[in-house]
Design an enzyme around this catalytic site. Structure first.
Site, PDB file in Angstrom:
ATOM      1  N   ASP A  66      -6.685   1.175   0.974  1.00 29.69           N
ATOM      2  CA  ASP A  66      -6.739   1.282   2.428  1.00 29.69           C
ATOM      3  C   ASP A  66      -8.136   0.847   2.867  1.00 29.69           C
ATOM      4  OD1 ASP A  66      -8.437   3.302   1.730  1.00 29.69           O
ATOM      5  OD2 ASP A  66      -7.535   4.815   3.018  1.00 29.69           O
ATOM      6  N   LYS A 118       0.840  -1.200   0.000  1.00 31.12           N
ATOM      7  CA  LYS A 118       0.000   0.000   0.000  1.00 31.12           C
ATOM      8  C   LYS A 118       0.881   1.259   0.000  1.00 31.12           C
ATOM      9  CE  LYS A 118      -1.954   2.070   3.413  1.00 31.12           C
ATOM     10  NZ  LYS A 118      -2.623   2.281   4.700  1.00 31.12           N
TER      11      LYS A 118
END
Ligand code: SF4
Length: 263
Positions: free
Chosen positions: A191, A173
């Site tokens: 997320d 991420k």
């Protein structure tokens, strides 16, 4: 012997007395045969129907609306350059952007390069970021990743996901955020907000962030990919809220596939 005595005893049971031979047969019957004999009830558990996948035209329409409403969406993590963006993203794990910004404003004023961060040292970094959760571990990672950037990447944040992922505290991420925001790559960082929106809307259902990421990359037209990550984050943060989604003001409420939407 003992078994026979218990079965024929006075204990109340809803099971009728078992005749000698049929009992043997029942034990032998395979589950397959039993299944054949007992027809399944037609309406067992009511299954929620799988939402219809979005058509390409619907996806285009949704992102056109996001673009019209917010042509240049911005991330909310404050940073000065790719390095400070990387540090801010590493610090943001399990913390709010506002909380990270509060700490990094002072930190980045004195250390906006890996060299300056190393000169500052772990103890002082800890002091700057002590309001952020897991700050001890994060301070260690910030120093370690700064060392690695200097030792292996000439003090620059690398430009590939694989390289960024080798840095302490940085995962997929983090790499996707940095590649997108610092280098303009068409990556999709998933997320908690993007994960929720991808699943609820039916745009890219998935059990893991990676599944949702790949699903979104597959359906979102390239012309929207630079900003898609921010549009979806902001949508999840301010409209499609986890507990009480604001469906009545949602830009894409007519397209959304969530059975529980309130409009
Ligand atoms: S309609 Fe409701 S559930 Fe669907 S995306 Fe909009 S806010 Fe989220």
């Amino acid at each position: 012997m003992a078994k026979i005595i218990r079965r024929s005893g006075g204990r109340k049971s809803s099971v009728p007395p078992v005749p000698r031979k049929p009992a043997k047969k029942a034990v032998k019957a395979s589950p397959k045969a039993a299944a054949k004999k007992t027809p399944k009830p037609k309406s067992s558990k009511p299954k929620s129907p799988k939402p219809k996948p979005w058509t390409a035209a619907e996806v285009y329409e949704a992102f056109s609306r996001f673009r019209k409403a917010n042509p240049e969406p911005k991330g909310e993590l404050e940073h000065l350059n790719p390095y400070t963006l990387l540090v801010a993203v590493v610090l943001s794990a399990q913390a709010t952007d506002a909380g990270v910004n509060k700490a990094t404003r002072a930190l980045f004023a004195v250390a906006d390069t890996p060299e300056k961060m190393l000169a500052l040292g772990e103890e002082k970094v800890r002091e700057y970021i002590k309001t952020i959760g897991l700050y001890r571990n994060k301070a260690r990672n910030v120093i370690a990743l700064s060392e690695k950037l200097i030792a292996e990447f000439g003090g620059e944040v690398p430009r590939t996901r694989a390289e960024i992922e080798t840095l302490p505290g940085a995962g997929r991420k983090t790499a996707n955020v940095v590649l997108n925001m610092a280098y303009g790559e068409h990556t999709m960082a998933v997320d908690t907000h993007v994960f929720r929106v991808g699943n609820r809307t039916g745009l890219a259902p998935g059990n893991t962030p990676l599944e949702v990421e790949l699903g979104l990359e597959k359906v979102i037209p390239s012309e929207f990919m630079l900003h898609a990550h921010h549009w979806l984050i902001l949508h999840g943060r301010y409209t499609c809220l986890a507990r009480k989604p604001r469906c009545e003001v949602c830009l894409i409420n007519d397209l959304c596939r969530w059975p529980e939407k309130t409009v």
